[in-house]
Design a protein around this motif. Structure first.
Motif, PDB file in Angstrom:
ATOM      1  N   ASP A  51       0.841  -1.193   0.000  1.00  0.00           N
ATOM      2  CA  ASP A  51       0.000   0.000   0.000  1.00  0.00           C
ATOM      3  C   ASP A  51       0.878   1.245   0.000  1.00  0.00           C
ATOM      4  OD1 ASP A  51      -2.408  -1.461   0.149  1.00  0.00           O
ATOM      5  OD2 ASP A  51      -2.153  -1.692   2.309  1.00  0.00           O
ATOM      6  N   ASP A  52       0.498   2.231  -0.789  1.00  0.00           N
ATOM      7  CA  ASP A  52       1.308   3.442  -0.950  1.00  0.00           C
ATOM      8  C   ASP A  52       1.678   4.086   0.377  1.00  0.00           C
ATOM      9  OD1 ASP A  52       1.303   3.198  -3.685  1.00  0.00           O
ATOM     10  OD2 ASP A  52      -0.277   4.677  -4.021  1.00  0.00           O
ATOM     11  N   THR A  53       0.691   4.231   1.250  1.00  0.00           N
ATOM     12  CA  THR A  53       0.925   4.950   2.504  1.00  0.00           C
ATOM     13  C   THR A  53       2.005   4.280   3.335  1.00  0.00           C
ATOM     14  OG1 THR A  53      -1.408   5.579   2.510  1.00  0.00           O
ATOM     15  CG2 THR A  53      -0.188   5.904   4.549  1.00  0.00           C
ATOM     16  N   MET A  54       1.919   2.958   3.481  1.00  0.00           N
ATOM     17  CA  MET A  54       2.909   2.229   4.255  1.00  0.00           C
ATOM     18  C   MET A  54       4.248   2.192   3.539  1.00  0.00           C
ATOM     19  SD  MET A  54       3.670   0.617   7.056  1.00  0.00           S
ATOM     20  CE  MET A  54       2.159   0.061   7.874  1.00  0.00           C
ATOM     21  N   PHE A  55       4.235   1.960   2.232  1.00  0.00           N
ATOM     22  CA  PHE A  55       5.483   1.865   1.483  1.00  0.00           C
ATOM     23  C   PHE A  55       6.298   3.151   1.590  1.00  0.00           C
ATOM     24  CE2 PHE A  55       8.079   2.086  -2.408  1.00  0.00           C
ATOM     25  CZ  PHE A  55       8.779   0.894  -2.285  1.00  0.00           C
ATOM     26  N   HIS A  56       5.638   4.283   1.449  1.00  0.00           N
ATOM     27  CA  HIS A  56       6.353   5.554   1.497  1.00  0.00           C
ATOM     28  C   HIS A  56       6.968   5.807   2.863  1.00  0.00           C
ATOM     29  CE1 HIS A  56       3.631   6.977  -2.023  1.00  0.00           C
ATOM     30  NE2 HIS A  56       4.701   6.335  -2.465  1.00  0.00           N
ATOM     31  N   LYS A  57       6.297   5.366   3.931  1.00  0.00           N
ATOM     32  CA  LYS A  57       6.855   5.513   5.274  1.00  0.00           C
ATOM     33  C   LYS A  57       7.998   4.540   5.524  1.00  0.00           C
ATOM     34  CE  LYS A  57       4.502   8.910   6.947  1.00  0.00           C
ATOM     35  NZ  LYS A  57       5.194  10.173   7.313  1.00  0.00           N
ATOM     36  N   VAL A  58       7.856   3.340   4.991  1.00  0.00           N
ATOM     37  CA  VAL A  58       8.884   2.317   5.175  1.00  0.00           C
ATOM     38  C   VAL A  58      10.197   2.736   4.531  1.00  0.00           C
ATOM     39  CG1 VAL A  58       9.557   0.018   4.350  1.00  0.00           C
ATOM     40  CG2 VAL A  58       7.389   0.317   5.536  1.00  0.00           C
ATOM     41  N   VAL A  59      10.132   3.275   3.309  1.00  0.00           N
ATOM     42  CA  VAL A  59      11.365   3.573   2.575  1.00  0.00           C
ATOM     43  C   VAL A  59      11.999   4.900   2.978  1.00  0.00           C
ATOM     44  CG1 VAL A  59      10.715   2.156   0.610  1.00  0.00           C
ATOM     45  CG2 VAL A  59      10.091   4.584   0.621  1.00  0.00           C
ATOM     46  N   GLU A  60      11.449   5.554   3.972  1.00  0.00           N
ATOM     47  CA  GLU A  60      12.143   6.720   4.530  1.00  0.00           C
ATOM     48  C   GLU A  60      13.454   6.309   5.194  1.00  0.00           C
ATOM     49  OE1 GLU A  60       8.424   9.716   5.663  1.00  0.00           O
ATOM     50  OE2 GLU A  60       9.376   8.513   7.223  1.00  0.00           O
ATOM     51  N   ASP A  61      13.537   5.057   5.590  1.00  0.00           N
ATOM     52  CA  ASP A  61      14.710   4.539   6.291  1.00  0.00           C
ATOM     53  C   ASP A  61      15.701   3.957   5.276  1.00  0.00           C
ATOM     54  OD1 ASP A  61      16.577   3.101   7.773  1.00  0.00           O
ATOM     55  OD2 ASP A  61      15.108   2.459   9.271  1.00  0.00           O
ATOM     56  N   PRO A  62      16.897   4.552   5.125  1.00  0.00           N
ATOM     57  CA  PRO A  62      17.879   4.044   4.156  1.00  0.00           C
ATOM     58  C   PRO A  62      18.290   2.598   4.425  1.00  0.00           C
ATOM     59  CG  PRO A  62      18.498   6.245   4.903  1.00  0.00           C
ATOM     60  CD  PRO A  62      17.370   5.795   5.786  1.00  0.00           C
ATOM     61  N   GLU A  63      18.307   2.198   5.694  1.00  0.00           N
ATOM     62  CA  GLU A  63      18.702   0.827   6.005  1.00  0.00           C
ATOM     63  C   GLU A  63      17.660  -0.176   5.516  1.00  0.00           C
ATOM     64  OE1 GLU A  63      19.735   0.303  10.082  1.00  0.00           O
ATOM     65  OE2 GLU A  63      21.490   1.615   9.956  1.00  0.00           O
ATOM     66  N   VAL A  64      16.398   0.207   5.554  1.00  0.00           N
ATOM     67  CA  VAL A  64      15.346  -0.649   5.009  1.00  0.00           C
ATOM     68  C   VAL A  64      15.495  -0.743   3.497  1.00  0.00           C
ATOM     69  CG1 VAL A  64      12.866  -0.937   4.672  1.00  0.00           C
ATOM     70  CG2 VAL A  64      13.738  -0.208   6.895  1.00  0.00           C
ATOM     71  N   CYS A  65      15.724   0.388   2.852  1.00  0.00           N
ATOM     72  CA  CYS A  65      15.928   0.382   1.398  1.00  0.00           C
ATOM     73  C   CYS A  65      17.128  -0.484   1.020  1.00  0.00           C
ATOM     74  CB  CYS A  65      16.129   1.807   0.886  1.00  0.00           C
ATOM     75  SG  CYS A  65      14.631   2.800   0.883  1.00  0.00           S
ATOM     76  N   GLU A  66      18.171  -0.395   1.813  1.00  0.00           N
ATOM     77  CA  GLU A  66      19.360  -1.201   1.564  1.00  0.00           C
ATOM     78  C   GLU A  66      19.031  -2.690   1.636  1.00  0.00           C
ATOM     79  OE1 GLU A  66      23.481  -0.057   3.052  1.00  0.00           O
ATOM     80  OE2 GLU A  66      22.951  -1.689   4.431  1.00  0.00           O
ATOM     81  N   GLU A  67      18.263  -3.074   2.661  1.00  0.00           N
ATOM     82  CA  GLU A  67      17.862  -4.476   2.800  1.00  0.00           C
ATOM     83  C   GLU A  67      17.032  -4.925   1.604  1.00  0.00           C
ATOM     84  OE1 GLU A  67      16.601  -6.775   6.657  1.00  0.00           O
ATOM     85  OE2 GLU A  67      14.813  -5.791   5.826  1.00  0.00           O
ATOM     86  N   LEU A  68      16.086  -4.110   1.191  1.00  0.00           N
ATOM     87  CA  LEU A  68      15.250  -4.431   0.040  1.00  0.00           C
ATOM     88  C   LEU A  68      16.080  -4.600  -1.230  1.00  0.00           C
ATOM     89  CD1 LEU A  68      12.281  -1.936   0.589  1.00  0.00           C
ATOM     90  CD2 LEU A  68      12.211  -4.414   0.927  1.00  0.00           C
ATOM     91  N   LEU A  69      16.936  -3.631  -1.489  1.00  0.00           N
ATOM     92  CA  LEU A  69      17.703  -3.643  -2.732  1.00  0.00           C
ATOM     93  C   LEU A  69      18.731  -4.764  -2.753  1.00  0.00           C
ATOM     94  CD1 LEU A  69      18.148   0.189  -3.295  1.00  0.00           C
ATOM     95  CD2 LEU A  69      16.723  -1.373  -4.605  1.00  0.00           C
ATOM     96  N   ARG A  70      19.277  -5.114  -1.601  1.00  0.00           N
ATOM     97  CA  ARG A  70      20.212  -6.241  -1.557  1.00  0.00           C
ATOM     98  C   ARG A  70      19.540  -7.528  -2.012  1.00  0.00           C
ATOM     99  NH1 ARG A  70      23.902  -5.602   3.982  1.00  0.00           N
ATOM    100  NH2 ARG A  70      25.219  -3.876   3.204  1.00  0.00           N
ATOM    101  N   VAL A  71      18.270  -7.674  -1.649  1.00  0.00           N
ATOM    102  CA  VAL A  71      17.521  -8.866  -2.078  1.00  0.00           C
ATOM    103  C   VAL A  71      17.118  -8.747  -3.542  1.00  0.00           C
ATOM    104  CG1 VAL A  71      15.440 -10.248  -1.727  1.00  0.00           C
ATOM    105  CG2 VAL A  71      16.680  -9.331   0.250  1.00  0.00           C
ATOM    106  N   PHE A  72      16.541  -7.625  -3.909  1.00  0.00           N
ATOM    107  CA  PHE A  72      16.071  -7.443  -5.279  1.00  0.00           C
ATOM    108  C   PHE A  72      17.192  -7.616  -6.304  1.00  0.00           C
ATOM    109  CE2 PHE A  72      12.575  -4.453  -3.561  1.00  0.00           C
ATOM    110  CZ  PHE A  72      11.722  -5.533  -3.368  1.00  0.00           C
ATOM    111  N   LEU A  73      18.386  -7.117  -5.962  1.00  0.00           N
ATOM    112  CA  LEU A  73      19.509  -7.158  -6.903  1.00  0.00           C
ATOM    113  C   LEU A  73      20.473  -8.294  -6.610  1.00  0.00           C
ATOM    114  CD1 LEU A  73      20.209  -3.321  -7.150  1.00  0.00           C
ATOM    115  CD2 LEU A  73      18.841  -4.745  -8.668  1.00  0.00           C
TER     116      LEU A  73
END
Length: 216
Positions: free
Chosen positions: A18-40
């Motif tokens: 959901d947009d609302t949750m996703f936008h709040k979640v990715v405010e954290d660079p460490e969360v984005c890092e975890e996501l991208l490490r898996v995606f890539l």
């Protein structure tokens, strides 16, 4: 029931897709890092900054709002787009996103060889290509030889419809359902837990959107 309790109840129903949750979640660079490490599939990837709803203005033309925009320690740029609805030309959308990121990061006078690599990671609830794969990497190829050629633009589609049992599929299933703590994705699930249980005040600016069912 108080207004605050209503908001808290709505927040608990949101998942990461959901947009609302996703936008709040990715405010954290460490969360984005975890996501991208898996995606890539890159355990050494380092993210130094992340921006939700990054606005790329085009004066006189269509502008772009990226769901998440991340910058890596290696100067690579990552644009992440989340799509729940299958009502667009997704490949052309990715093409336009990439061109806008290129324009934004390319300084006047820069040599083309110095333009950073750009990754557009397109997350969907559905299987864009209908080929029963969780992940699709789109490469440029020379038709006459079949050779893959690299110009620094990387186009990746990942969906939550097909669960092939991979780490990426498991992450997409968590994003889709967002149920409980998940040891495999500690930073992401910890962020979700915080937003649902302790940080609901940070969601107040999204109350109107939640009421209208912006989770789309």
């Amino acid at each position: 029931m108080s207004e605050q309790k209503k908001v808290e109840g709505l927040v608990k129903q949101l998942n990461v897709m959901d947009d609302t949750m996703f936008h709040k979640v990715v405010e954290d660079p460490e969360v984005c890092e975890e996501l991208l490490r898996v995606f890539l599939q890159d355990a050494g990837l380092v993210i130094i900054s992340s921006t939700p709803q990054k606005f790329l203005r085009n004066v006189g033309n269509r502008s772009v709002v990226l769901d998440a925009y991340c910058e890596g320690a290696n100067e690579k740029k990552y644009a992440v787009e989340m799509q729940k609805g299958d009502h667009d030309d997704h490949q052309k959308r990715v093409r336009y996103i990439g061109s806008n990121v290129d324009t934004r990061i390319t300084e006047k006078g820069i040599d083309f060889k110095d333009i950073p690599d750009v990754y557009v990671i397109y997350l969907t609830k559905f299987d864009v290509f209908g080929k029963k794969k969780t992940v699709y990497h789109i490469d440029r190829t020379i038709l006459e030889t079949g050779d893959v050629v690299d110009n620094g633009f990387h186009e990746i589609y990942i969906n939550a419809e097909i669960d092939d049992g991979s780490e990426t599929a498991k992450l997409m299933q968590y994003i889709k359902h967002t149920e409980g703590e998940n040891e495999a994705f500690k930073k992401l699930s910890a962020r979700v837990h915080y937003l649902r249980e302790e940080g609901t005040h940070t969601m107040c600016d999204a109350v109107e959107g939640i009421r209208e069912g912006i989770c789309c």
